[in-house]
Motif scaffolding. Structure first.
Motif, PDB file in Angstrom:
ATOM      1  N   ASN A 188       5.247  11.054   7.423  1.00  0.00           N
ATOM      2  CA  ASN A 188       4.987  10.020   8.682  1.00  0.00           C
ATOM      3  C   ASN A 188       3.895   9.195   8.323  1.00  0.00           C
ATOM      4  N   TYR A 189       3.157   9.307   7.327  1.00  0.00           N
ATOM      5  CA  TYR A 189       2.012   8.620   6.838  1.00  0.00           C
ATOM      6  C   TYR A 189       2.225   7.872   5.681  1.00  0.00           C
ATOM      7  N   ILE A 190       3.260   8.212   4.807  1.00  0.00           N
ATOM      8  CA  ILE A 190       3.360   7.789   3.444  1.00  0.00           C
ATOM      9  C   ILE A 190       4.866   7.717   3.273  1.00  0.00           C
ATOM     10  N   ALA A 191       5.179   6.866   2.280  1.00  0.00           N
ATOM     11  CA  ALA A 191       6.885   7.016   1.902  1.00  0.00           C
ATOM     12  C   ALA A 191       7.033   8.034   0.852  1.00  0.00           C
ATOM     13  N   ASN A 192       6.414   8.067   0.004  1.00  0.00           N
ATOM     14  CA  ASN A 192       6.510   9.156  -1.149  1.00  0.00           C
ATOM     15  C   ASN A 192       5.343   9.379  -1.995  1.00  0.00           C
ATOM     16  N   LEU A 193       5.235  10.162  -3.115  1.00  0.00           N
ATOM     17  CA  LEU A 193       4.228  10.301  -3.804  1.00  0.00           C
ATOM     18  C   LEU A 193       3.603   9.041  -4.522  1.00  0.00           C
ATOM     19  N   ASP A 194       4.660   8.295  -5.063  1.00  0.00           N
ATOM     20  CA  ASP A 194       4.314   7.000  -5.708  1.00  0.00           C
ATOM     21  C   ASP A 194       3.433   5.982  -4.940  1.00  0.00           C
ATOM     22  N   GLU A 195       3.805   6.029  -3.551  1.00  0.00           N
ATOM     23  CA  GLU A 195       2.948   5.155  -2.740  1.00  0.00           C
ATOM     24  C   GLU A 195       1.652   5.895  -2.373  1.00  0.00           C
ATOM     25  N   LEU A 196       1.696   6.964  -2.355  1.00  0.00           N
ATOM     26  CA  LEU A 196       0.389   7.658  -2.200  1.00  0.00           C
ATOM     27  C   LEU A 196      -0.529   7.514  -3.337  1.00  0.00           C
ATOM     28  N   ILE A 197      -0.012   7.519  -4.413  1.00  0.00           N
ATOM     29  CA  ILE A 197      -0.876   7.290  -5.735  1.00  0.00           C
ATOM     30  C   ILE A 197      -1.290   6.020  -5.673  1.00  0.00           C
ATOM     31  N   ALA A 198      -0.310   5.097  -5.368  1.00  0.00           N
ATOM     32  CA  ALA A 198      -0.771   3.436  -5.386  1.00  0.00           C
ATOM     33  C   ALA A 198      -1.926   3.175  -4.532  1.00  0.00           C
ATOM     34  N   LEU A 199      -1.740   3.737  -3.338  1.00  0.00           N
ATOM     35  CA  LEU A 199      -2.909   3.645  -2.196  1.00  0.00           C
ATOM     36  C   LEU A 199      -4.187   4.390  -2.530  1.00  0.00           C
ATOM     37  N   VAL A 200      -4.100   5.321  -3.021  1.00  0.00           N
ATOM     38  CA  VAL A 200      -5.317   6.176  -3.686  1.00  0.00           C
ATOM     39  C   VAL A 200      -5.885   5.132  -4.797  1.00  0.00           C
ATOM     40  N   GLY A 201      -5.155   4.768  -5.795  1.00  0.00           N
ATOM     41  CA  GLY A 201      -5.814   3.871  -6.702  1.00  0.00           C
ATOM     42  C   GLY A 201      -6.260   2.636  -6.105  1.00  0.00           C
ATOM     43  N   ALA A 202      -5.577   1.920  -5.191  1.00  0.00           N
ATOM     44  CA  ALA A 202      -6.183   0.744  -4.630  1.00  0.00           C
ATOM     45  C   ALA A 202      -7.589   1.007  -3.955  1.00  0.00           C
ATOM     46  N   ARG A 203      -7.710   2.140  -3.354  1.00  0.00           N
ATOM     47  CA  ARG A 203      -8.773   2.802  -2.650  1.00  0.00           C
ATOM     48  C   ARG A 203      -9.971   2.717  -3.678  1.00  0.00           C
TER      49      ARG A 203
END
Length: 71
Positions: free
Chosen positions: A46-61
């Protein structure tokens, strides 16, 4: 009576970022994150598309935090 959760993408990303900071990127899994948030793994979608997107968002943060620190 069900308890209302105060969960949003910000909380998901903050928790994921803390896992990465404390234990490294390899420790970040959807099941681990769900466990930390006390939700089912499927609820993360409900908040992220998948693990790859999560890792990208954390990296950007983390990159943004480093930029702010250096300015």
């Amino acid at each position: 009576m069900t308890k209302k959760r105060n969960l949003d993408q910000e909380k998901v990303l903050s928790t994921a970022t803390e896992i990465v900071r404390n234990e490294g990127i390899k420790a970040l899994t959807l099941s681990r994150l769900a466990s930390e948030l006390d939700i089912r793994t499927q609820s993360l979608y409900n908040y992220i598309a998948n693990l790859d997107e999560l890792i990208a968002l954390v990296g950007a943060r983390l990159v943004n935090k480093l930029r702010q620190k250096n300015n």
